[in-house]
Design a protein around this motif. Structure first.
Motif, short mmCIF file in Angstrom:
data_model
loop_
_atom_site.label_atom_id
_atom_site.label_comp_id
_atom_site.label_asym_id
_atom_site.label_seq_id
_atom_site.Cartn_x
_atom_site.Cartn_y
_atom_site.Cartn_z
N TYR A 215 113.98 36.99 50.27
CA TYR A 215 113.38 35.80 50.06
C TYR A 215 112.57 36.13 48.60
O TYR A 215 112.58 35.06 47.86
CB TYR A 215 112.05 35.70 50.96
N SER A 216 112.19 37.35 48.34
CA SER A 216 111.64 37.61 47.05
C SER A 216 112.70 37.45 45.84
O SER A 216 112.71 36.96 44.93
CB SER A 216 110.94 39.07 46.96
N ASP A 217 113.98 37.79 46.17
CA ASP A 217 114.90 37.74 45.24
C ASP A 217 115.35 36.30 44.95
O ASP A 217 115.68 35.88 43.70
CB ASP A 217 116.40 38.36 45.61
N ALA A 218 115.38 35.34 45.96
CA ALA A 218 115.45 34.01 45.81
C ALA A 218 114.59 33.61 44.95
O ALA A 218 114.89 32.71 44.12
CB ALA A 218 115.61 33.23 47.05
N GLU A 219 113.25 33.85 45.10
CA GLU A 219 111.97 33.34 44.28
C GLU A 219 112.37 33.76 42.83
O GLU A 219 112.22 32.98 41.94
CB GLU A 219 110.73 33.77 44.92
N ALA A 220 112.49 34.96 42.76
CA ALA A 220 112.96 35.57 41.27
C ALA A 220 114.10 34.54 40.73
O ALA A 220 113.84 34.35 39.37
CB ALA A 220 113.38 37.09 41.39
N LEU A 221 115.24 34.48 41.26
CA LEU A 221 116.42 33.58 41.03
C LEU A 221 116.02 32.14 40.28
O LEU A 221 116.29 31.81 39.56
CB LEU A 221 117.38 33.54 41.78
N GLU A 222 115.08 31.55 41.24
CA GLU A 222 114.31 30.32 40.96
C GLU A 222 113.71 30.48 39.66
O GLU A 222 113.74 29.26 39.01
CB GLU A 222 113.91 29.70 42.27
N ALA A 223 112.90 31.43 39.74
CA ALA A 223 111.86 31.68 38.33
C ALA A 223 112.62 31.70 37.22
O ALA A 223 112.38 31.36 36.10
CB ALA A 223 111.04 32.74 38.66
N ALA A 230 119.26 30.56 43.74
CA ALA A 230 118.40 30.78 44.46
C ALA A 230 118.38 29.86 45.95
O ALA A 230 118.03 30.23 47.00
CB ALA A 230 117.09 29.95 43.94
N PHE A 231 119.03 28.77 45.48
CA PHE A 231 119.57 27.96 46.70
C PHE A 231 120.38 28.61 47.91
O PHE A 231 120.23 28.52 49.03
CB PHE A 231 120.32 26.64 46.24
N ASN A 232 121.60 29.24 47.37
CA ASN A 232 122.28 30.02 48.31
C ASN A 232 121.62 30.98 49.26
O ASN A 232 121.78 31.26 50.04
CB ASN A 232 123.29 30.78 47.69
N LEU A 233 120.51 31.78 48.41
CA LEU A 233 119.72 32.76 49.33
C LEU A 233 118.72 32.25 50.17
O LEU A 233 118.80 32.65 51.33
CB LEU A 233 119.03 33.68 48.09
N PHE A 234 118.08 31.10 49.73
CA PHE A 234 117.14 30.36 50.67
C PHE A 234 118.06 29.96 51.95
O PHE A 234 117.51 29.70 52.93
CB PHE A 234 116.40 29.35 50.07
N ALA A 243 111.85 29.15 53.98
CA ALA A 243 113.34 29.12 53.29
C ALA A 243 113.99 27.82 53.36
O ALA A 243 114.44 27.48 52.38
CB ALA A 243 114.25 30.32 53.71
N ALA A 244 114.03 27.41 54.67
CA ALA A 244 114.65 26.18 54.78
C ALA A 244 114.17 24.91 53.92
O ALA A 244 114.85 24.13 53.12
CB ALA A 244 114.94 25.53 56.19
#
Length: 265
Positions: A215-223, A230-234, A243-244
């Motif tokens: 979840y943190s990685d997804a947020e970091a990618l989005e940032a 980020a979409f793929n991870l979420f 996440a959904a």
């Protein structure tokens, strides 16, 4: 005395001698059979050997020798005797059992397992088959099947010790993986270990930590502007926290159509 009469007397004496010897061997054979029936196989083997080729004495002698060694657990030494008596009593089953042990002692665990399995419910062949299957699986690094087979083998040979040793090794490996952040593989090992020590709790912890990291990685990618990443991870985290919803929002920005039936939740 006339020669013809002398011959008759000699033949008569010879017949009496043969008859006496035959009766003597017959009584000794019966005595040997009684020893065999009483389970005194060592004495029976000696008694049958003294009878030479009389009747089925050689077969009884070989089978008795095999039983002495078999009862002592010397299966390799017993195998040749049962190889001679495969058609006598339980000679075939005992030969197969001894042969399977010889394969096992030679390290041919897969072949030994198959041999034991083919014996059905004879002696403890079924558990011996599980033990050999476990040894083969462990050597092949198929740890899940090794754990299962060692448990199924029960108290057979050193199965309990090998089971504990393997569980300990896998548990320590999983703990190291968890410390290194390799949560996916740690979860696999902890789950495999079932209720060993704290494996079940450790698996839950790894799953929670792993999900939070993703979840943190997804947020970091989005940032960082990597909206697709980020979409793929979420999306993969659907069901965890929000996440959904985050994936849904990113799909709008990316112009990705969410088809009816796609369940993000």
């Amino acid at each position: 005395m006339q020669p013809s009469k002398r011959i008759v007397l000699v033949l008569a004496a010879l017949l009496l001698c043969i008859s006496g010897c035959t009766q003597n061997k017959s009584s000794k054979f019966e005595a040997a059979v009684k020893l065999f029936a009483a389970g005194d196989y060592a004495q029976a083997a000696e008694a049958f050997e003294k009878l030479g080729d009389y009747a089925t004495a050689p077969t009884y002698a070989a089978y008795s020798h095999g039983l002495v060694l078999y009862d002592q657990g010397q299966y390799g030494a017993a195998e040749p005797y049962f190889a001679q008596t495969r058609d006598f009593m339980y000679g075939e089953e005992r030969y197969q059992y001894c042969h399977a042990f010889a394969l096992m002692e030679a390290g041919s665990f897969a072949e030994a397992a198959a041999c034991f399995e083919g014996m059905g419910e004879f002696e403890n062949a079924a558990r011996q088959a599980q033990y050999c299957a476990a040894r083969y699986a462990e050597d092949s690094r198929d740890y899940e099947n090794a754990l299962y087979a060692y448990e199924a083998a029960g108290q057979t040979q050193d199965a309990p010790d090998r089971l504990l040793n393997l569980q300990g090794q896998l548990y320590n490996r999983a703990i190291a993986m968890k410390a290194e952040g390799d949560y996916a593989n740690a979860i696999t090992l902890f789950t495999m270990l079932g209720d060993y020590l704290s494996a079940a709790e450790q698996a839950i912890q790894c799953k929670e930590v792993g999900l939070e990291k993703q979840y943190s990685d997804a947020e970091a990618l989005e940032a960082q502007g990597d909206l697709q990443g980020a979409f793929n991870l979420f999306l993969a985290l659907s069901g965890y926290r929000d996440a959904a919803d985050r994936a849904q929002a990113l799909s709008v920005q990316l112009g990705i159509e969410i088809k009816p039936g796609d369940d993000l939740y």
